[in-house]
Design a protein around this motif. Structure first.
Motif, PDB file in Angstrom:
ATOM      1  N   LYS A  31      30.785  -2.241  -8.951  1.00  0.00           N
ATOM      2  CA  LYS A  31      30.235  -1.990 -10.284  1.00  0.00           C
ATOM      3  C   LYS A  31      30.551  -3.177 -11.178  1.00  0.00           C
ATOM      4  O   LYS A  31      31.599  -3.812 -11.041  1.00  0.00           O
ATOM      5  CB  LYS A  31      30.883  -0.739 -10.901  1.00  0.00           C
TER       6      LYS A  31
ATOM      7  N   GLN B 273      30.505   5.502 -13.521  1.00  0.00           N
ATOM      8  CA  GLN B 273      29.477   5.519 -12.476  1.00  0.00           C
ATOM      9  C   GLN B 273      28.218   4.769 -12.887  1.00  0.00           C
ATOM     10  O   GLN B 273      27.710   3.961 -12.117  1.00  0.00           O
ATOM     11  CB  GLN B 273      29.095   6.969 -12.127  1.00  0.00           C
TER      12      GLN B 273
ATOM     13  N   GLU C 187      28.526   1.890   6.369  1.00  0.00           N
ATOM     14  CA  GLU C 187      27.709   2.704   5.470  1.00  0.00           C
ATOM     15  C   GLU C 187      26.401   1.980   5.220  1.00  0.00           C
ATOM     16  O   GLU C 187      26.369   0.838   4.780  1.00  0.00           O
ATOM     17  CB  GLU C 187      28.449   2.929   4.157  1.00  0.00           C
TER      18      GLU C 187
ATOM     19  N   GLU D 153      26.042   1.236  -2.356  1.00  0.00           N
ATOM     20  CA  GLU D 153      27.104   1.952  -3.049  1.00  0.00           C
ATOM     21  C   GLU D 153      26.717   2.446  -4.431  1.00  0.00           C
ATOM     22  O   GLU D 153      27.319   3.358  -4.962  1.00  0.00           O
ATOM     23  CB  GLU D 153      28.349   1.072  -3.177  1.00  0.00           C
ATOM     24  N   SER D 154      25.736   1.814  -5.020  1.00  0.00           N
ATOM     25  CA  SER D 154      25.447   2.163  -6.408  1.00  0.00           C
ATOM     26  C   SER D 154      25.109   3.645  -6.555  1.00  0.00           C
ATOM     27  O   SER D 154      25.331   4.244  -7.593  1.00  0.00           O
ATOM     28  CB  SER D 154      24.278   1.315  -6.930  1.00  0.00           C
TER      29      SER D 154
ATOM     30  N   VAL E 224      26.411   5.999  -4.653  1.00  0.00           N
ATOM     31  CA  VAL E 224      27.538   6.849  -4.280  1.00  0.00           C
ATOM     32  C   VAL E 224      28.503   6.929  -5.447  1.00  0.00           C
ATOM     33  O   VAL E 224      28.944   5.899  -5.954  1.00  0.00           O
ATOM     34  CB  VAL E 224      28.256   6.270  -3.050  1.00  0.00           C
ATOM     35  N   PRO E 225      28.796   8.129  -5.902  1.00  0.00           N
ATOM     36  CA  PRO E 225      29.775   8.232  -6.981  1.00  0.00           C
ATOM     37  C   PRO E 225      31.125   7.706  -6.514  1.00  0.00           C
ATOM     38  O   PRO E 225      31.534   7.945  -5.379  1.00  0.00           O
ATOM     39  CB  PRO E 225      29.832   9.726  -7.277  1.00  0.00           C
ATOM     40  N   ILE E 226      31.756   6.998  -7.381  1.00  0.00           N
ATOM     41  CA  ILE E 226      33.039   6.413  -7.021  1.00  0.00           C
ATOM     42  C   ILE E 226      34.153   7.295  -7.526  1.00  0.00           C
ATOM     43  O   ILE E 226      34.185   7.655  -8.701  1.00  0.00           O
ATOM     44  CB  ILE E 226      33.161   5.004  -7.609  1.00  0.00           C
ATOM     45  N   ASP E 227      35.006   7.618  -6.632  1.00  0.00           N
ATOM     46  CA  ASP E 227      36.136   8.453  -6.998  1.00  0.00           C
ATOM     47  C   ASP E 227      37.357   7.556  -7.132  1.00  0.00           C
ATOM     48  O   ASP E 227      37.832   7.004  -6.149  1.00  0.00           O
ATOM     49  CB  ASP E 227      36.348   9.502  -5.910  1.00  0.00           C
TER      50      ASP E 227
END
Lengths: 334, 901
Positions: free
Chosen positions: A250, A289, B69, B73-74, B76-79
């Motif tokens: 990100k 996000q 994967e 990734e964008s 996929v929510p990042i935890d």
């Protein structure tokens, strides 16, 4: 250095008159915080360099160019005490996990270990050959890590105050150091544009993260679970990296950060945000996000050098440089 | 055939899934088992459709490749919050942490002046370096740096979920650095002694603890050098400190302590003979690697192990590689033939490491054997992988198991698969993740997976057992020996008893002279002081005997395993006894044959330790000694002496008496303690008496209600009296467990040791008044060991002392002067026992490359459910797992002794 300037003292927290917030409102706006200024903490006589909440949520520590650390109540901004001892400006301060100790990094080339309750300096860690710029405890709080203008990272034993290891792998001042949540890894960022991940036990460099054009790294920290690292660079950019795969996931932009080592933070108590100070005197909040800016906090009159998030409540503390010299507490219902 | 195999797969899989610890250990890698459980026709992905003889590969600790994967990734929510739960350590964490901190807990014992305040935290500034030479400064700094790194690792790993493993890795690293530093001064005696003294004086306690940890580790590897280093300090320090220190340094700790001993490997069905092919010519200068010796003893938990060594011919420097190889094959082959001729129905399993594996395979082509196990198979040669059309190995018909390391240089899993498809014999492959040619896993693997080598080794052993069990069960039908019940649950089968009775049986047999060279006890009970055997004039120090080398750990595992079972003497046993007696006779004969061979040829000795373990007391005397053609005053014998103090209350759940002396088993009727006296004597075995020595292992059941039987079965009544009185005497004056100051604990410790010694000297003394080894003339250390087990049922203060004691001692000092065992012990206590024995081993000349690792292990073991009291003084609550028994800090002292329980 960067994080401070000067101005005269005072010593009180000014409460803001009213809170505009209402719970219904925030929910309706769907996933946006409604941080509002609650308290302005005045006491430092010069630029504030760093603010940190204690892990137990009780206290807020602020370090400043006026060579002192001030402890404030985290919820009411009440002045608690001043820790004096450093001979020169203080660049950073950090809490131990049990909230009983503080470590501070100063331009006098030393770090000091403080007992918060008594306000006494327990140890002075000597060894750096230039300004000490950043510091942190490891989770068990038996080690202290520090980064310095001498381009080295040092690991200290808390109990004896001895330097156990010097990591020298940066070619410019070290701007930030941080342990991951398990204490097994160290991340360090430097003006040389490289972020390095170290094995804490052996001091071996496990990984170096370099972006394409390597702008100076001004701040770096692990995510709360230690899976990602947040890297701030002096090209007005914050990036979230998956360091195990060496990939940037990100990118957060919109704020201004070209000159100072501005702190950033993960806010996880309500919505999941990225919070950072900015050189346009605002505090920026992004959605973690979606990367969009969800709120900007206005109030400071100088560069917001530091922003910190409370461990359990939706509280943000921000601190600004010498024109302002105050610490501000912001609260949100979400 | 295929169907049978499938059925077996299903059965073993089901069993393993349900019971095996090792399933837990390597749970991620066992999806194979899941596949077999699914349907009878389910085939794992790794099945070989065209080569039904090649069974699917099994993976041990092979980390599955991470799946890539594909998604960006964008989305996929990042935890950033959720912490991945850390896996539970595979070992007993509490126990591991306890042994991990041993040195820290007892660091004070290392201090020369215990009363002086310990050096302050800033001790570094207080080190007075004036007068130090350059070399001293340099050495000191090196050590300091190593210790600081270790300190960092300790602190950084603190609280980590697999901290014990991480600590172990760090300590190993520190030890390596210390060793390097010491080697850099060529182990200059003066310098290293100075260093040790200085470190002990100046280091702060945490640093000193780290230093001790390093010493402990090194002591296991290079005992002689470390002893040399410690000599000066030991003489200076008080006896107590020296004792404790030597105890502390006895053996490096292992995080997996407990786990492995609680999950013991089971014996193989059909009591096969396991022949270990040597992987190269052995000589006294290059003894078998420690790892191979360790494995030898591991395997001896499964069945009889016979190492087949090949020696370089005298002046054999000119012998070519080919000749040598031929010699190795020939040696193994003749051994197989020999066994065939004596025991046509005995299954034979060949096991070899690397080249030895190859030798075993080749022999299996030539002679009938039941199975072959190849550990670290050298598949790749300079001419490419094996398995060309003309490769004789392709003709193998014997079931074969390959165990290879994932990172092996001599082998590659994929090439191995190709090779396996070409062999006609039924074959299995186990790939050990991250392991090298010798199946050792890397440090990184240990760290990342929280493993220890001991755990991995056990898993490998488990795989071997699985494989062999399958093969043996099938062949049993063909051979038509006794029908065997394959059910794993039925542990208490008569044949088990019979097997375990072997030692007993052998000892019984021993009373009938079977070997002319054996000087046998005249008493029908067969309990004779074996030192008298050792003094047999026929002894010759020059003959060489290759002994089954065994490391303490594994044999203890074996012993505990058997300890759990209770002996049931049934009628059925007798027939087995006869069979075993026959077997014992064979062994004996074998020894004689060996003896007749010129020095330099292979010889063997059968280990019987596992056989004798139903006894509640036992002594093991094991030794490795490379055959040494040198017959000077300095011998190359390398006795590994193991003294196990095993006490076990019969009354399970009896009163857990934390206080001293009270035994849980005063209730009569049952045999309380049994005695096994066993000795192998250096001199005796030279004359081929080894079998005799074994056979004279004595066993006596001592029961509170059967005092008379004690008398009859042990040496003499008077000896028993002596024993009892000595046992009781110190107990009455013994310190209370509550008052557990360090010194008193130590005192207690030495008391108990003295007590042991007195017992030992008491027993052997009666049959042969001169217990001092008379082998002194040959300047051989004559290890004699005897063991007394005493239970006193009548003592007013101490009603019963379920003390199992064992003593092994050597009768010669390093100078070659014979010393009476009891004197040695009575005067010096445990520390002397501990320190003098390695000293003895130092006879060997380090400079000439003849390393003599002598290890003495004192083991005190108690059944977890039982409370045991070691010493009448009350110091030694055995390391039982009950908190009640842990009242004493001194416990931990015995933990050194009983780490593997």
């Amino acid at each position: 250095s960067w994080r401070r300037e000067r101005k005269p003292p005072s010593g009180n927290a000014k409460a803001e008159p009213a809170l505009p917030s209402s719970a219904n409102q925030s929910k309706a706006v769907s996933e946006k915080p409604n941080y509002a200024l609650k308290f302005t903490l005045e006491g430092h006589t010069e630029a504030v360099s760093s603010v940190k909440f204690s892990p137990n949520g009780e206290w807020l520590a602020s370090s400043s160019a006026d060579k002192v650390i001030i402890i404030w109540g985290a919820y009411d901004g009440k002045y608690e005490k001043t820790l004096k001892g450093h001979n020169l400006e203080i660049s950073d301060v950090a809490w131990s996990s049990d909230s009983s100790r503080l470590v501070s990094a100063s331009d006098d080339k030393t770090l000091k270990l403080w007992d918060v309750r008594s306000g006494k300096c327990l140890k002075t860690l000597k060894g750096h050959s230039n300004y000490v710029f950043c510091c942190n405890f490891n989770p068990p709080s038996n080690l202290i890590i520090s980064g310095s203008f001498d381009e080295s990272v040092k690991i200290w034993e808390v109990k004896t105050g001895k330097c156990l290891k010097t990591l020298s792998a940066h070619s410019d001042p070290v701007s930030a150091v941080h342990f991951n949540c398990s204490g097994s890894l160290i991340v360090s960022g430097s003006y040389d544009g490289v972020c390095r991940i170290w094995d804490a036990a052996s001091g071996q460099c496990l990984k170096a993260l370099v972006d394409d054009d390597n702008p100076p790294v001004s701040f770096v920290k692990f995510s709360p679970n230690g899976k990602y690292i947040l890297i701030a660079t002096l090209d007005n950019t914050l990036k979230l990296w998956d360091y195990s795969r060496g990939r940037c996931l990100k990118t957060y932009t919109g704020h201004k950060n070209e000159k100072y080592c501005v702190f950033a933070s993960f806010s996880v108590t309500g919505g999941k945000w990225i919070v950072s100070g900015s050189e346009d005197n605002l505090v920026y909040i992004w959605n973690l996000q979606t990367k969009e800016i969800v709120q900007k906090l206005q109030g400071h009159t100088d560069v917001v050098i530091s922003a910190a998030c409370h461990p359990t409540e939706n509280i943000i503390a921000s601190a600004a440089l010498g024109n302002d010299k105050t610490v501000k507490l912001w609260m949100s219902t979400y | 055939m295929a169907h049978r195999g499938g059925e077996r797969d299903f059965q073993t899989s089901a069993r393993r899934m349900g019971t095996s610890l090792l399933f837990q250990l390597s749970v991620h890698e066992r999806e194979l088992d899941l596949v077999f459980l699914d349907h009878s026709y389910a085939k794992p992905w790794s099945a070989h459709p065209d080569a039904s003889s090649a069974r699917p590969t099994r993976m041990l600790f092979v980390t599955p490749r991470r799946q890539h994967e594909s998604t960006i990734e964008s989305d996929v929510p990042i935890d950033v919050e959720t912490v991945v739960s850390t896996p539970v350590p595979l070992y007993d964490n509490q126990k591991a942490r306890s042994v991990m901190n041993e040195c820290e807990r007892h660091v004070i014992f290392a201090r020369t002046d215990a009363d002086a305040p310990p050096p302050p935290e800033d001790w570094e500034e207080h080190v007075n370096r004036t007068g130090w030479t350059l070399a001293q400064n340099k050495l000191f700094n090196k050590i300091l740096k190593a210790l600081q790194s270790d300190r960092l690792a300790r602190l950084a790993n603190e609280g980590a979920c697999n901290e014990p493993v991480l600590r172990r890795v760090a300590v190993d690293k520190c030890a390596r650095r210390v060793r390097q530093a010491l080697a850099s001064v060529s182990w200059d005696t003066k310098l290293i002694q100075w260093l040790h003294t200085t470190l002990v004086e100046t280091l702060s306690l945490p640093m000193l603890a780290a230093y001790l940890d390093a010493l402990q580790t090194l002591k296991g590897k290079i005992p002689t050098l470390i002893d040399r280093m410690l000599v000066s300090s030991n003489t200076k320090t008080g006896a107590a400190g020296a004792e404790a220190l030597s105890l502390l340094l006895k053996r490096p700790w292992d995080p997996a302590v407990g786990v492995l001993s609680h999950n013991k490997p089971s014996k193989l069905p059909g009591s096969p003979l396991i022949l270990i092919a040597s992987s190269g010519p052995s000589s006294s200068v290059f003894p078998t690697s420690r790892r191979h010796r360790f494995w030898q003893s591991q395997l001896s938990c499964l069945g009889k192990v016979v190492p087949v060594a090949t020696h370089l011919l005298p002046g054999g420097s000119g012998a070519g590689v080919l000749q040598c190889l031929e010699h190795m094959v020939g040696a193994l082959r003749s051994k197989v033939l020999e066994i065939h001729s004596h025991f046509p129905h005995k299954p034979i399993v060949l096991i070899g490491w690397n080249t030895g594996a190859l030798v075993a395979c080749h022999v299996s082509v030539m002679e009938y054997v039941t199975a072959v196990v190849c550990l670290g198979f050298p598949l790749l040669t300079v001419d490419g992988p094996r398995g060309d059309v003309d490769d004789p190995l392709l003709d193998m018909k014997t079931p074969v198991l390959f165990v290879i390391g994932q990172n092996s240089l001599q082998c590659h899993p994929e090439a191995m698969e190709d090779f396996r498809e070409k062999i006609r014999a039924e074959n299995s492959l186990v790939v050990v993740g991250g392991a090298d040619d010798n199946l050792r896993i890397s440090k990184a693997k240990k760290k990342s997976e929280g493993l220890t080598q001991s755990m991995v080794d056990r898993c490998i052993q488990d795989e071997i057992v699985d494989f062999l069990t399958g093969v043996l069960t099938r062949t049993e039908g063909h051979v038509g020996s006794e029908p065997r019940d394959q059910d794993a649950e039925k542990k208490k089968k008569p044949r088990d008893v019979a097997r375990r009775d072997l030692a007993f049986e052998v000892s019984e047999r021993g009373s009938r002279p079977a070997s002319p060279a054996a000087k046998l006890p005249a008493s029908p009970s067969g309990s004779e002081d074996l030192s008298s055997v050792s003094s047999s004039p026929t002894s010759s120090p020059k003959t060489k005997v290759t002994t089954v080398a065994s490391s303490q750990k594994s044999s203890q595992i074996g012993s505990t395993q058997l300890l759990k079972r209770h002996v049931q003497r049934t009628e059925a046993v007798l027939t087995h006894r006869q069979a075993q007696a026959q077997f014992a006779a064979f062994l004996k004969q074998n020894m004689l044959v060996r003896k007749a061979l010129p020095p330099g040829t292979s010889s063997c000795l059968f280990e019987q330790t596992e056989e004798a373990e139903k006894e509640e007391l036992r002594v093991q005397l094991k030794r490795h000694h490379p055959s040494s053609p040198l017959a000077g005053s300095k011998t190359c014998k390398r006795p590994k002496i193991k003294v196990s103090l095993i006490s076990q209350g019969d009354a399970a759940g009896g009163p857990c008496a934390p206080s001293s002396g009270a035994a849980p088993e005063a209730a009569g009727g049952k045999p309380l303690t049994m005695t096994l006296g066993q000795a192998s004597t250096g001199a005796a075995e030279l004359t081929g008496l080894l079998a005799t020595a074994k056979s004279s292992a004595s066993e006596g059941g001592v029961s509170a209600s059967q005092a008379s039987s004690v008398v009859s079965s042990s040496a003499s009544p008077s000896a028993l009296h002596t024993l009892q009185s000595r046992l009781v005497a110190p107990s009455s004056g013994g310190s209370l467990p509550g008052a557990a100051s360090a010194s008193s604990l130590l005192q207690g410790l030495s008391f108990s040791l003295q007590d042991i010694s007195s017992k030992a000297s008491g027993l052997p003394a009666s049959p042969s008044p001169g217990p001092a080894p008379q082998a002194a003339s040959v300047k051989l250390p004559t290890p004699a060991q005897s063991l007394g087990a005493v239970t006193t049922g009548a003592g007013s203060i101490v009603r019963a002392v379920p003390v199992a004691t064992a003593l092994s001692s050597l009768g010669a000092t390093p100078g070659g002067k014979p010393t009476a065992i009891h004197q040695l012990l009575a005067n010096g206590g445990l520390a002397k026992l501990a320190s003098s024995l390695p000293g003895l081993a130092q006879i060997s000349n380090q400079a000439s490359g003849l390393k003599v690792p002598t290890t003495i292990t004192l083991t005190l073991r108690g059944q977890p459910s039982r409370i045991t009291t070691l010493s009448p003084v009350g110091t030694g609550a055995a390391p039982s797992e009950e908190p009640a028994s842990q009242v004493l800090p001194s416990n931990s002292q015995f933990c050194y002794l009983a780490r593997t329980t």
